[in-house]
Scaffold this active site. Structure first.
Site, short mmCIF file in Angstrom:
data_model
loop_
_atom_site.label_atom_id
_atom_site.label_comp_id
_atom_site.label_asym_id
_atom_site.label_seq_id
_atom_site.Cartn_x
_atom_site.Cartn_y
_atom_site.Cartn_z
N TYR A 23 -9.78 3.03 12.63
CA TYR A 23 -9.44 2.17 11.73
C TYR A 23 -8.21 0.99 11.96
CZ TYR A 23 -7.39 0.63 7.18
OH TYR A 23 -6.90 -0.10 6.13
N SER A 48 -3.88 -4.65 7.72
CA SER A 48 -3.04 -3.57 7.36
C SER A 48 -1.98 -3.37 8.19
CB SER A 48 -3.98 -2.14 7.40
OG SER A 48 -3.24 -1.29 7.46
#
Ligand SMILES: NC(=O)c1ccc[n+]([C@@H]2O[C@H](COP(=O)([O-])OP(=O)(O)OC[C@H]3O[C@@H](n4cnc5c(N)ncnc54)[C@H](OP(=O)(O)O)[C@@H]3O)[C@@H](O)[C@H]2O)c1
Length: 273
Positions: free
Chosen positions: A159, A146
């Protein structure tokens, strides 16, 4: 090294029951003629996609139902995958997030995220790299990280950490691999319209999200071209370039305000309903 050619080859997609994984599976089948191994926990969704792709894209599809937060399931899935020696490529896409105050993330939720986003990815990568190193076959692995790995996101702190781990791990490991017919790539998208970002907390951030079809297309193109790291979207790349010249504290401070505002507004809507 020549580009990956997926036609009539077996390609694994984890997290194929929704979002980016489901769309990548569709594009691999319809546009690239790949045979697919679809993995996720929701059997009904996988079976539905299998039926659609076999009927309409005329490709062969297998499904593996597995919970990647459980190491036994991960090992069983890898054994199944490698049993016939036909695997050509793998997209390690399955992942979960937590968007909220880190102090409110339970230890159990954190461990599940770590197992799913990090431990399963390392376990798959170890076995897949070892397979391609020992056989010398052509193929590739794409790891879905990401942009949060490059620019960590407040209120998705844990995360961001999981995504940074897999980005560093894969980009370093690629340089240890001897098989010149094999590539390890990392895909680092910004926000995408999927189930992951469908929750109320993300409501005010919807304008920043990329359509899933575009995210899937750019990911597959980068994988085919065997890019080491790819960030999709010109605005994400330009923004990322200019962010290098600003202080991290300043950028993160601004991001923190935007994400906090979205969370507060979601709380206000919840308390009214
Ligand atoms: N959406 C974004 O804004 C965004 C941005 C950057 C990167 N990403 C990354 O892109 C990847 C795909 O996310 P998405 O946005 O497409 O989210 P999504 O729509 O929620 O899809 C996640 C997929 O992962 C699977 N999955 C989750 N936990 C699993 C587990 N324990 N075992 C097996 N499969 C599991 C889910 O299937 P089941 O529930 O059926 O198991 C689902 O197919 C993730 O790695 C995510 O971090 C997303």
């Amino acid at each position: 090294m020549s580009k990956l050619q997926f036609k009539n080859k077996w390609v694994l997609v984890t997290g194929a029951s929704s979002g980016l994984g489901e769309e990548m599976a569709r594009q691999l089948a319809f546009q690239h003629g790949a045979n697919l191994i679809l993995l996720a926990r929701r059997k009904d969704k996988l079976e539905q996609l299998k039926t659609e792709l076999e009927k309409e894209a005329k490709v062969s599809v297998k499904t593996i139902v597995a919970d990647l937060s459980k190491l036994d399931d991960v090992d069983r899935a890898i054994d199944q995958l490698l049993a016939d020696g036909q695997l050509y490529a793998a997209i390690l896409n399955a992942g979960i997030t937590y968007f909220g105050k880190h102090a409110e993330l339970s230890w159990e939720q954190f461990q599940t995220m770590l197992q799913t986003n990090v431990v399963s990815v390392v376990r798959f990568t170890n076995r897949l790299v070892s397979h391609f190193e020992s056989t010398g076959k052509s193929g590739g692995v794409l790891i879905v990280s990401s942009m949060a790995a490059i620019h960590p996101v407040p209120y998705q702190s844990a995360y961001s950490g999981t995504k940074s781990f897999i980005l560093s791990f894969a980009t370093a490991l690629m340089h240890e691999i001897k098989n010149k017919q094999f590539s390890l790539s990392v895909y680092a998208p910004g926000g995408i319209v999927t189930e992951m970002t469908a929750g109320d907390n993300f409501h005010d951030l919807q304008g920043w999200l990329m359509p899933v079809k575009q995210a899937a297309r750019e990911g597959i193109d980068a994988f085919r071209s065997r890019k080491l790291i790819h960030v999709p979207g010109i605005m994400n790349r330009v923004g990322g370039f200019f962010m290098k010249f600003l202080s991290k504290r300043f950028v993160m401070g601004k991001m923190s305000k935007v994400y906090e505002k979205s969370l507060v507004k979601a709380q206000e809507r919840n308390s009214k309903s």
